[in-house]
Scaffold this active site. Structure first.
Site, mmCIF file in Angstrom:
data_model
loop_
_atom_site.group_PDB
_atom_site.id
_atom_site.type_symbol
_atom_site.label_atom_id
_atom_site.label_comp_id
_atom_site.label_asym_id
_atom_site.label_seq_id
_atom_site.Cartn_x
_atom_site.Cartn_y
_atom_site.Cartn_z
ATOM 1 N N LYS A 1 0.789 -1.232 0.000
ATOM 2 C CA LYS A 1 0.000 0.000 0.000
ATOM 3 C C LYS A 1 0.823 1.286 0.000
ATOM 4 O O LYS A 1 0.305 2.372 0.284
ATOM 5 C CB LYS A 1 -1.008 0.036 1.169
ATOM 6 C CG LYS A 1 -1.849 -1.205 1.323
ATOM 7 C CD LYS A 1 -2.289 -1.826 0.029
ATOM 8 C CE LYS A 1 -3.353 -1.068 -0.717
ATOM 9 N NZ LYS A 1 -3.609 -1.691 -2.052
ATOM 10 N N THR B 1 1.726 0.104 -7.215
ATOM 11 C CA THR B 1 1.106 0.085 -8.544
ATOM 12 C C THR B 1 1.411 1.389 -9.284
ATOM 13 O O THR B 1 1.636 1.389 -10.493
ATOM 14 C CB THR B 1 -0.430 -0.091 -8.399
ATOM 15 O OG1 THR B 1 -0.656 -1.106 -7.416
ATOM 16 C CG2 THR B 1 -1.073 -0.476 -9.700
ATOM 17 N N HIS C 1 7.158 -7.292 -2.392
ATOM 18 C CA HIS C 1 6.937 -6.642 -1.093
ATOM 19 C C HIS C 1 7.906 -7.199 -0.062
ATOM 20 O O HIS C 1 7.711 -7.014 1.140
ATOM 21 C CB HIS C 1 5.510 -6.896 -0.597
ATOM 22 C CG HIS C 1 4.447 -6.136 -1.314
ATOM 23 N ND1 HIS C 1 4.601 -4.832 -1.710
ATOM 24 C CD2 HIS C 1 3.179 -6.491 -1.679
ATOM 25 C CE1 HIS C 1 3.476 -4.428 -2.296
ATOM 26 N NE2 HIS C 1 2.614 -5.407 -2.301
ATOM 27 N N SER D 1 -4.746 2.613 4.297
ATOM 28 C CA SER D 1 -4.899 2.010 2.977
ATOM 29 C C SER D 1 -4.910 0.477 3.078
ATOM 30 O O SER D 1 -5.716 -0.197 2.435
ATOM 31 C CB SER D 1 -3.748 2.476 2.070
ATOM 32 O OG SER D 1 -3.880 1.939 0.790
ATOM 33 N N ARG E 1 -8.346 3.841 -4.226
ATOM 34 C CA ARG E 1 -9.317 4.279 -3.221
ATOM 35 C C ARG E 1 -9.380 5.808 -3.122
ATOM 36 O O ARG E 1 -10.359 6.418 -3.522
ATOM 37 C CB ARG E 1 -8.925 3.643 -1.873
ATOM 38 C CG ARG E 1 -10.002 3.640 -0.805
ATOM 39 C CD ARG E 1 -9.444 3.048 0.478
ATOM 40 N NE ARG E 1 -8.255 3.769 0.907
ATOM 41 C CZ ARG E 1 -8.254 4.815 1.748
ATOM 42 N NH1 ARG E 1 -9.389 5.248 2.251
ATOM 43 N NH2 ARG E 1 -7.128 5.421 2.097
HETATM 44 P P1 A3P Z 1 -5.207 4.602 -0.910
HETATM 45 O O1 A3P Z 1 -5.807 3.338 -0.391
HETATM 46 O O2 A3P Z 1 -4.762 5.502 0.201
HETATM 47 O O3 A3P Z 1 -6.073 5.308 -1.885
HETATM 48 P P2 A3P Z 1 -0.191 -0.333 -3.645
HETATM 49 O O4 A3P Z 1 -0.154 -0.197 -5.121
HETATM 50 O O5 A3P Z 1 1.152 -0.394 -2.999
HETATM 51 O O6 A3P Z 1 -1.114 -1.420 -3.211
HETATM 52 O O7 A3P Z 1 -0.794 1.046 -3.071
HETATM 53 C C1 A3P Z 1 -2.135 1.399 -3.270
HETATM 54 C C2 A3P Z 1 -2.323 2.818 -2.797
HETATM 55 O O8 A3P Z 1 -1.687 3.701 -3.740
HETATM 56 C C3 A3P Z 1 -3.776 3.224 -2.713
HETATM 57 O O9 A3P Z 1 -3.857 4.213 -1.687
HETATM 58 C C4 A3P Z 1 -3.968 3.828 -4.098
HETATM 59 O O10 A3P Z 1 -5.074 4.655 -4.227
HETATM 60 C C5 A3P Z 1 -2.662 4.600 -4.229
HETATM 61 N N1 A3P Z 1 -2.383 4.966 -5.622
HETATM 62 C C6 A3P Z 1 -2.352 4.181 -6.716
HETATM 63 N N2 A3P Z 1 -2.154 4.896 -7.835
HETATM 64 C C7 A3P Z 1 -2.029 6.178 -7.435
HETATM 65 C C8 A3P Z 1 -1.819 7.421 -8.134
HETATM 66 N N3 A3P Z 1 -1.730 7.454 -9.449
HETATM 67 N N4 A3P Z 1 -1.744 8.543 -7.395
HETATM 68 C C9 A3P Z 1 -1.857 8.518 -6.046
HETATM 69 N N5 A3P Z 1 -2.070 7.382 -5.344
HETATM 70 C C10 A3P Z 1 -2.171 6.233 -6.022
#
Ligand code: A3P
Length: 311
Positions: free
Chosen positions: A63, A67, A124, A154, A273
């Site tokens: 999180k 991605t 991870h 998150s 999210r």
């Molecule tokens: P939130 O749950 O706070 O919205 P991971 O990819 O490590 O699982 O992380 C997911 C988190 O990164 C989520 O956070 C997601 O919304 C956020 N995220 C993904 N793409 C993003 C972007 N382009 N800009 C900002 N946050 C992003």
């Protein structure tokens, strides 16, 4: 090969697997780090993965914006030709090293073995768990870190919607588990500190989620340089637009909408999210915040690693 994998209808295969194939797997300790049982069961395979010198490792605690970083790296590696990033979903373009999958689905290692070089690999894993071959091959590594409070929030929502991770329980219970590191992939502290401590000994670029949020272009430039690429101003602008939260939320090749509900139930909470810095303030109570800060201070004492919980 990526195209072949992308064209396969994995959703149909997944939906036909017997009930119970995907479940909230328990955590098992792998060298002291709690990982989901199917990963622990095939740990030897992960340890023996053979890296290639031009592999790019994208590492994060869950999180932290993994991605997001995968999309950024892919766009840069394609010289800003963002249309090329639409060739396949994230998990095919950038295989998840330790990800398990019941046959006939390909595991992260299976996808990795089918991916042409230069490969962009997500993990991870804490530094100490990364297969030694990545160090031997001196692979470039991009580490993305995010402040603990936003990460916890998150992760809490993610653990509710990801039906293969342990049940997060209530938010109050989760905050405690998160601080103790009793969640999948273990302690946030061990993760961010472990990678921070080795960043100057290996070819590692340590990047902060909050910094990308604040000034995406500045961070893209750092990444571009690190990856040995030289994008024009125009190409950088294109990438900035492509990796903006709203654009990624609407991009089926980046928003995990290709993964069926039996694994990721996005009706509960979307993968993309909120994408903000400071959302923790909407969730932490005063008491939880005090408890968190106390533990944080203790764990980060003497460290020159600073996170921003606000920008
Ligand atoms: P939130 O749950 O706070 O919205 P991971 O990819 O490590 O699982 O992380 C997911 C988190 O990164 C989520 O956070 C997601 O919304 C956020 N995220 C993904 N793409 C993003 C972007 N382009 N800009 C900002 N946050 C992003």
């Amino acid at each position: 090969m990526e195209q072949q994998l992308a064209n396969k209808d994995f959703a149909a295969v997944i939906n036909e697997l017997p009930e119970g194939t995907f479940q909230r797997f328990p955590l098992c300790s792998v060298h002291g780090v709690p990982l989901m049982k199917p990963i622990a069961d095939r740990w030897e395979d992960v340890e023996n993965v053979q890296a290639r010198p031009d592999d790019i490792l994208i590492v994060s605690y869950p999180k932290a914006g993994t991605t997001w970083m995968q999309e950024i790296v892919d766009a840069i590696m394609n010289d800003g030709e963002v249309e090329k990033t639409k060739r396949a979903p994230t998990h095919i373009r950038s295989p998840f090293l330790e990800m398990f999958a019941p046959p006939p689905l390909p595991s992260g290692i299976d996808v990795l073995n089918m991916t042409p070089s230069p490969r962009q690999i997500k993990t991870h894993l804490q530094f100490k768990l990364v297969p030694k071959s990545f160090r031997e091959q001196k692979c470039k590594t991009v580490y993305i870190a995010r402040n603990a409070k936003d990460t916890a929030v998150s992760y809490y929502f993610f653990d509710q919607m990801n039906k293969t991770q342990p049940d997060p329980g209530t938010w109050d219970q989760y905050v405690e588990k998160f601080i103790k590191g009793e969640v999948a992939w273990g302690s946030w502290f061990d993760h961010v500190i472990g990678w921070w401590n080795v960043k100057d000994k290996h070819d590692i670029l340590y990047v902060f989620y909050e910094d990308i949020k604040e000034d995406p272009k500045r961070e893209l430039r750092k990444l571009m340089e690190f990856l040995g690429k030289n994008l024009s101003e125009e190409a950088l602008d294109k990438v900035c637009h492509h990796i903006a939260f709203k654009a990624m939320k609407e991009n089926p090749m980046a928003n995990y909408s290709t993964i069926p509900d039996v694994i990721l139930d996005q009706s509960h909470s979307p993968f993309m999210r909120k994408g903000e810095v400071g959302d923790w303030k909407n969730h932490f109570t005063v008491l939880q915040n005090e408890m968190f800060d106390k533990e944080y201070e203790e764990r980060m004492k003497g460290m020159d690693l600073r996170f921003r919980t606000d920008i």
